[in-house]
Scaffold this motif. Structure first.
Motif, PDB file in Angstrom:
ATOM      1  N   UNK A  91       0.278 -24.530  11.884  1.00  0.00           N
ATOM      2  CA  UNK A  91      -0.970 -24.374  11.131  1.00  0.00           C
ATOM      3  C   UNK A  91      -2.194 -24.370  12.043  1.00  0.00           C
ATOM      4  N   UNK A  92      -2.103 -23.641  13.163  1.00  0.00           N
ATOM      5  CA  UNK A  92      -3.166 -23.669  14.172  1.00  0.00           C
ATOM      6  C   UNK A  92      -4.075 -22.449  14.138  1.00  0.00           C
ATOM      7  N   UNK A  93      -3.676 -21.389  13.426  1.00  0.00           N
ATOM      8  CA  UNK A  93      -4.466 -20.155  13.489  1.00  0.00           C
ATOM      9  C   UNK A  93      -4.754 -19.627  12.086  1.00  0.00           C
ATOM     10  N   UNK A  94      -5.816 -18.848  12.011  1.00  0.00           N
ATOM     11  CA  UNK A  94      -6.232 -18.255  10.738  1.00  0.00           C
ATOM     12  C   UNK A  94      -5.667 -16.847  10.548  1.00  0.00           C
ATOM     13  N   UNK A  95      -5.427 -16.166  11.664  1.00  0.00           N
ATOM     14  CA  UNK A  95      -4.974 -14.781  11.626  1.00  0.00           C
ATOM     15  C   UNK A  95      -3.899 -14.581  12.690  1.00  0.00           C
ATOM     16  N   UNK A  96      -2.861 -13.839  12.335  1.00  0.00           N
ATOM     17  CA  UNK A  96      -1.871 -13.390  13.307  1.00  0.00           C
ATOM     18  C   UNK A  96      -1.816 -11.863  13.245  1.00  0.00           C
ATOM     19  N   UNK A  97      -1.859 -11.249  14.409  1.00  0.00           N
ATOM     20  CA  UNK A  97      -1.630  -9.807  14.516  1.00  0.00           C
ATOM     21  C   UNK A  97      -0.424  -9.588  15.418  1.00  0.00           C
ATOM     22  N   UNK A  98       0.459  -8.694  15.013  1.00  0.00           N
ATOM     23  CA  UNK A  98       1.631  -8.355  15.836  1.00  0.00           C
ATOM     24  C   UNK A  98       1.780  -6.835  15.796  1.00  0.00           C
ATOM     25  N   UNK A  99       1.535  -6.190  16.931  1.00  0.00           N
ATOM     26  CA  UNK A  99       1.491  -4.731  16.972  1.00  0.00           C
ATOM     27  C   UNK A  99       2.627  -4.143  17.796  1.00  0.00           C
ATOM     28  N   UNK A 100       3.373  -3.221  17.183  1.00  0.00           N
ATOM     29  CA  UNK A 100       4.407  -2.422  17.856  1.00  0.00           C
ATOM     30  C   UNK A 100       5.418  -3.299  18.589  1.00  0.00           C
ATOM     31  N   UNK A 101       5.838  -4.382  17.958  1.00  0.00           N
ATOM     32  CA  UNK A 101       6.770  -5.304  18.609  1.00  0.00           C
ATOM     33  C   UNK A 101       7.980  -5.666  17.752  1.00  0.00           C
ATOM     34  N   UNK A 102       7.828  -5.701  16.434  1.00  0.00           N
ATOM     35  CA  UNK A 102       8.920  -6.189  15.594  1.00  0.00           C
ATOM     36  C   UNK A 102      10.128  -5.256  15.606  1.00  0.00           C
ATOM     37  N   UNK A 103       9.930  -3.987  15.974  1.00  0.00           N
ATOM     38  CA  UNK A 103      11.089  -3.106  16.096  1.00  0.00           C
ATOM     39  C   UNK A 103      12.001  -3.527  17.253  1.00  0.00           C
ATOM     40  N   UNK A 104      11.519  -4.414  18.123  1.00  0.00           N
ATOM     41  CA  UNK A 104      12.325  -4.846  19.263  1.00  0.00           C
ATOM     42  C   UNK A 104      13.095  -6.138  18.994  1.00  0.00           C
ATOM     43  N   UNK A 105      12.989  -6.695  17.789  1.00  0.00           N
ATOM     44  CA  UNK A 105      13.769  -7.895  17.456  1.00  0.00           C
ATOM     45  C   UNK A 105      14.884  -7.497  16.491  1.00  0.00           C
ATOM     46  N   UNK A 106      16.080  -8.040  16.679  1.00  0.00           N
ATOM     47  CA  UNK A 106      17.195  -7.628  15.823  1.00  0.00           C
ATOM     48  C   UNK A 106      17.088  -8.121  14.389  1.00  0.00           C
ATOM     49  N   UNK A 107      16.368  -9.231  14.173  1.00  0.00           N
ATOM     50  CA  UNK A 107      16.263  -9.842  12.845  1.00  0.00           C
ATOM     51  C   UNK A 107      14.808 -10.234  12.632  1.00  0.00           C
ATOM     52  N   UNK A 108      14.201  -9.742  11.578  1.00  0.00           N
ATOM     53  CA  UNK A 108      12.800 -10.034  11.311  1.00  0.00           C
ATOM     54  C   UNK A 108      12.569 -11.463  10.832  1.00  0.00           C
ATOM     55  N   UNK A 109      13.593 -12.114  10.301  1.00  0.00           N
ATOM     56  CA  UNK A 109      13.436 -13.431   9.698  1.00  0.00           C
ATOM     57  C   UNK A 109      12.829 -14.479  10.612  1.00  0.00           C
ATOM     58  N   UNK A 110      13.394 -14.717  11.809  1.00  0.00           N
ATOM     59  CA  UNK A 110      12.829 -15.741  12.694  1.00  0.00           C
ATOM     60  C   UNK A 110      11.383 -15.481  13.081  1.00  0.00           C
ATOM     61  N   UNK A 111      11.019 -14.231  13.348  1.00  0.00           N
ATOM     62  CA  UNK A 111       9.636 -13.924  13.713  1.00  0.00           C
ATOM     63  C   UNK A 111       8.692 -14.182  12.542  1.00  0.00           C
ATOM     64  N   UNK A 112       9.069 -13.743  11.344  1.00  0.00           N
ATOM     65  CA  UNK A 112       8.221 -13.981  10.175  1.00  0.00           C
ATOM     66  C   UNK A 112       8.068 -15.478   9.909  1.00  0.00           C
ATOM     67  N   UNK A 113       9.147 -16.231  10.094  1.00  0.00           N
ATOM     68  CA  UNK A 113       9.072 -17.678   9.899  1.00  0.00           C
ATOM     69  C   UNK A 113       8.119 -18.317  10.902  1.00  0.00           C
ATOM     70  N   UNK A 114       8.112 -17.822  12.146  1.00  0.00           N
ATOM     71  CA  UNK A 114       7.195 -18.346  13.156  1.00  0.00           C
ATOM     72  C   UNK A 114       5.741 -17.995  12.826  1.00  0.00           C
TER      73      UNK A 114
END
Length: 305
Positions: A152-175
């Protein structure tokens, strides 16, 4: 290791075009032209035996190689920046995380909107360039599955052109949800899954000169939604920029000669069959950009109230 055969690719484009004609999008003459072009391709000696074996390269290694040339020219940047910016514009300035920040392209966009920025990336080479671009940013080495950022440290997260490089979206979305404050916003952009299916995957040359492609996964549109909902994120918006203009599929310039160097694949291969490539592209977006919000804490209703 993957095998890339230019003949297989162009015949595949012809197949996509023929499927579109089968559903009524094109006429008899178009079908005849596609079948004739397939016969020509099968007899093209320049394409016979021209396939190459291509290594699968990790994101850390791939972006280390790519870091020197990553910033341009890159048409993907022209597509996602206006959309990401439009999602960010109404938000008040706060603490913003650029997850998988690369060379700091989105960090600079956030800083320009008054945010205090944190950038995280798994590539030290990319981080070095990000620090040069945004000297006031707080840059940290880390991956999407374990962000070096407090809860709970940030107000906004941006992630650009990177999620296609992870095999499972779940862990990244949870983070993303973990580091966001309740009511915080997440904006992501990616190469559209339909474009990934058509071969839009970053290419690099390894130190020994052999070809490699950065590990890339095709996430369906629903995969993003399911992973986001599971993390407590709600969908506020979705845009799919880069849809070819109406009538573009009918353009038919003269076919190119030869497949071109491997680094230019699949783009140079598409030039071999321009009419089929245009038909396969018709209506297919280049990117997908999402806007999510982390649900706020709900008030507890007393029992019996």
């Amino acid at each position: 290791m993957r095998h890339e055969d230019p003949l297989a690719y162009v015949v595949g484009l012809e197949g996509v075009a023929l499927l579109r004609s089968f559903t009524g999008e094109y006429d008899r003459a178009f079908v005849a032209a596609r079948l004739g072009e397939i016969r020509r391709l099968l007899g093209d000696g320049a394409l016979a035996g021209a396939g190459v074996d291509v290594a699968r390269v990790s994101t850390v290694e791939g972006y280390r190689i790519w870091s020197e040339t990553y910033d341009g020219p890159n048409s993907a940047f022209d597509l996602d920046e206006p959309v990401v910016g439009a999602f960010l514009d109404p938000l008040p300035a706060g603490v913003a995380l650029d997850a998988a920040c690369g060379t700091g392209r989105m960090t600079a966009l956030l800083a320009g909107r008054g945010h205090r920025t944190i950038g995280v990336d798994s590539s030290p080479d990319m981080l070095a360039r990000a620090r040069e671009r945004v000297p006031e940013g707080d840059f940290r080495l880390g991956g999407l599955a374990a962000l070096p950022v407090a809860d709970a440290a940030v107000d906004v997260v941006v992630c650009s052109l990177a999620l296609t490089h992870v095999p499972d979206l779940g862990p990244a979305m949870a983070e993303f949800a973990r580091v966001l404050r309740p009511g915080g916003h997440l904006v992501t952009s990616d190469v559209h899954p339909e474009r990934v299916a058509l071969g839009s995957i970053p290419a690099v040359r390894l130190l020994d000169g052999s070809p490699g492609r950065v590990e890339t996964y095709r996430h369906a549109v629903g995969d993003y939604v399911r992973a986001a909902l599971a993390a407590g994120l709600e969908v506020l918006g979705c845009e799919e920029p880069g849809v070819p203009a109406a009538g573009e599929a009918k353009a038919a310039p003269a076919p190119a000669a030869g497949p071109g160097p491997w680094e230019a694949w699949p783009w140079s291969l598409r030039e071999l069959v321009p009419e089929a490539a245009a038909a396969s592209d018709a209506g297919v977006p280049a990117e997908i950009v999402w806007h999510f919000r982390l649900a706020g804490r709900r008030a507890v209703t007393p029992a019996g109230a």
